[in-house]
Design an enzyme around this catalytic site. Sequence first.
Site, PDB file in Angstrom:
ATOM      1  N   HIS A 102       0.816  -1.215   0.000  1.00 56.96           N
ATOM      2  CA  HIS A 102       0.000   0.000   0.000  1.00 56.96           C
ATOM      3  C   HIS A 102       0.850   1.265   0.000  1.00 56.96           C
ATOM      4  CE1 HIS A 102      -4.114  -1.738   1.498  1.00 56.96           C
ATOM      5  NE2 HIS A 102      -3.895  -1.936   0.216  1.00 56.96           N
ATOM      6  N   ARG A 133      22.664 -25.377  19.544  1.00 52.92           N
ATOM      7  CA  ARG A 133      23.746 -26.311  19.852  1.00 52.92           C
ATOM      8  C   ARG A 133      23.875 -27.374  18.763  1.00 52.92           C
ATOM      9  NH1 ARG A 133      23.333 -31.007  23.710  1.00 52.92           N
ATOM     10  NH2 ARG A 133      25.479 -31.715  24.090  1.00 52.92           N
ATOM     11  N   HIS A 138      27.366 -27.870  16.951  1.00 55.44           N
ATOM     12  CA  HIS A 138      28.124 -29.110  17.074  1.00 55.44           C
ATOM     13  C   HIS A 138      28.209 -29.877  15.756  1.00 55.44           C
ATOM     14  CE1 HIS A 138      28.388 -29.749  21.681  1.00 55.44           C
ATOM     15  NE2 HIS A 138      28.301 -28.457  21.409  1.00 55.44           N
ATOM     16  N   TRP A 192      24.390 -20.006  31.944  1.00 52.69           N
ATOM     17  CA  TRP A 192      25.418 -18.962  31.960  1.00 52.69           C
ATOM     18  C   TRP A 192      24.833 -17.602  32.343  1.00 52.69           C
ATOM     19  CZ3 TRP A 192      25.449 -22.956  28.439  1.00 52.69           C
ATOM     20  CH2 TRP A 192      26.638 -23.669  28.287  1.00 52.69           C
TER      21      TRP A 192
END
Length: 882
Positions: free
Chosen positions: A234, A368, A372, A514
């Site tokens: 628009h 992870r 990994h 952590w």
Amino acid sequence: MDLYDSAPLTVSGSGAGAGAVDVRDYTKSEHGFCFPNALRQKICGVIFLLVVTALSGATLVLLTYDEANPFTPSRMIPPLSGGDPLAALKEDLSLIVQNARPLFLRLAWHSSGTFIAKENLWGSNGATMRFPPESTDGANAGLNIARDLLESLKDDYPSSSYADIYTLAGHLAVDLMEGPQVPHQFGRIDVSDDSSIPPNGLLPPATLDPAGLREIFGRQGFNDQEIVALSGAHTVGECHVDRSGHSGPWTINPLHFDNGYFKLLLEVDWVEKQWDGPLQFEPSDKELHGDIMMLPSDLALIEDPDLKGWVELYASDEQRFFEDFTVAFAKLTSNGCPAAAVPAIVNENTLENDLVDVVSNAGPLFLRLAWHSSGTYIAEGNQWGSNGATMRFPPESTDGANAGLQIARDALEPIKKENSLRTYADIFTLAGHVAVEVMGGPRVPHNLGRTDISSASGNNVPPNGLLPPSTLDAQGLRDIFGRQGFNDQEIVALSGAHTVGECHIDRSGHLGPWTSNSNVFDNSFFLRLLDVDWVEKQWDGPKQFEPTDKEKWGNIMMLPSDLALIEDPDFRTWVKLYAENEQRFFDDFKVAFAKLTSNGCPAAAIPDIVSGGGDDTAALEEELGDVVANAGPLFVRLAWHSSGTYDGTESKWGSNGATMRFPPESTDGANAGLNLARDLLESVKEDFPSHTYADIYTLAGHVAVSNMAGPMIPHNFGRTDVADGSPGNIPPNGLLPPATLDPAGLRQIFGRQGFNDQEIVALSGAHTLGECHADRSGYIGPWTKTPFTFNNEFFVVLLGATWVPKPSSDPLQYQPSNTTKWGDLMMLPSDLALLDDSEFLHWVEIYASDEQRFFDDFTLAFAKLTSNGCPAAAGPSIVANA
């Protein structure tokens, strides 16, 4: 919501007044607009019929054009090369579309918006709008004009379907209005009769509230983000009473595709318009905002908090809007089409949407998995990494470092079944990229193209022990990550992924998160590393650390490898930077993670920000060309001086690090005035955040030489930046060659950097450019009469003139004995030293007589200068092979 019932130029006729209509000849080339000969008569015939209709009393939109320059496209599609059989079609179509851009965008939108995903029915395939009831649907009022204009094109290209032509017209319209280039694939087919035409009522009406928008768009398979992105169309066109009943444009520039629609939605105070027409809204301050308007369905986007979030994002980030609109519009116009007609970005986006649902509740786990499955890469031999999805097989699948990742792989199995053409390797890595973004982190670019191994055989599955254990010290981190090609900056950036997730005893033996918000991707990991007083946890588990003040910090923890980042001074500088600057962390993580998940993959799977190539490099060089255009010598000097600190005896300093940003180098008198160049390059760095200052500074010098008619000097990316001016990071003053050097001094300074006599003279030839300024070096004047042209004039002038001390010069410089002939040229003592030494003079004479030889030797020497001391990736092959 009747999208794009738009065409600012209208031809209205009623009785005698109609005779005043000024109908231009749209085929006249003197207007800068000319249809191909094959189309001209047919288009003129259509225009004639439209004009006759207008003069007979009907009110009718004719064509859209830019009133400031009605016959010149705002962006014409360039001729396509390489024998593309569709090139002529695209070029001819762009000429038709140019003069009614919003109208053709609306045609593509409405011809596609009938799709029903559950039944895979209707949509753009079939070009069903040619038949009733769709052709007579009130929501499509006026689109017969667009279809009629395209009939001539269909006649000339009978092998192309109406469906492909209608959708391509909309894609080209977006591009011609300065919007993104939306990819389009051919392959749609046409229905031959009206036996299978969608009913009326499938397009979104203007009255929709948020629930209604989700119902209509959800039927087509769109989510909230895509609803808002598509509504952004628009930003162009306007409503007409004789079509939708509504009246007015959404924005003040309805022929320019930008994010203005979202800005106005948020910035304007919208009030109900008092008139006899259907409900619409106008600004409370019309004197300020003019006659723009919004529909109820537009305001619904800011009434719903989830939809509004996307409105706010697109209002603040036009590029993000363009990127998301590109995918959503390509999806809209290919929904329900044969596979050949579906662009790759649609397939990948569909996969992304599927992944969002899966990873949303376990983001850290999928991050992870991607990490990994990629972290086994060995750069020497280009072996393993994410390519192959080897974690599906032992010994990798049973590696203790991967404990728990079976859960993530199992959760992705349904995704693989639904996207059977996608590899496990692409799905595993993309899941991690999506997880980062879902958790509030940066959008990490991801390319498809990885392959899968079919079984474990030979050595196609990596052995255990390649992933970084938690016990690593600083040297161990460098060994493990260095094996994959990562430097200190990237090691710290990638370690920042510990800002999410937590350790589990049954997986790693460690326990705890952590950070206190382990599902939010931010820079908290770095803040906690620095803020907390960490002590060894007294427990039966493996070594880890906890806060001394657990009442304040809770049960967060750090691993030995985490604390190694603040024990090593080089790592610690990056930790401090990322703790202070979250955006910088996001920028650097984005590049490093994209590199991690594409290491060792086929070229197609490597994003441009990793390779440093593709359109990104071209765009960077183009922008640098604009910046350096009026100050070329200054940027050659920046590249030269930022590189000339290299100490070959210890292989340190030089261009790597972009150390001139910090004192004492930034305040070295030898670098006076170079702050001007660095300041000018800040905007380039902002536009290309994934490129380092070091790469930008050196590339600016290379581009400047080329732009001033010099040789094109090869430049590789790969330099890193130092994070701050910590002791040892920044070279001391006095490393650059002073103007007073004699031959022995030149050999000493340049020899420290690894240059021989030939290279010393070649590099000195850069004095063919620029001039000295009293307020910078104390010297004054140019070396040549062409200080903005790279040539061999420095050597010609050096040999051709007789040089005498300039009277009263302090510091000492030289001028021609015949200033009438040579003008105000000058030479420094170090320049004349090139004549005082027989070996140097030999090369001066060669370069004075052979400009091409000078160019060849300068190319090699300057590439060596700007890559000395840099990572191997930044060294051009001509340097390595020299």
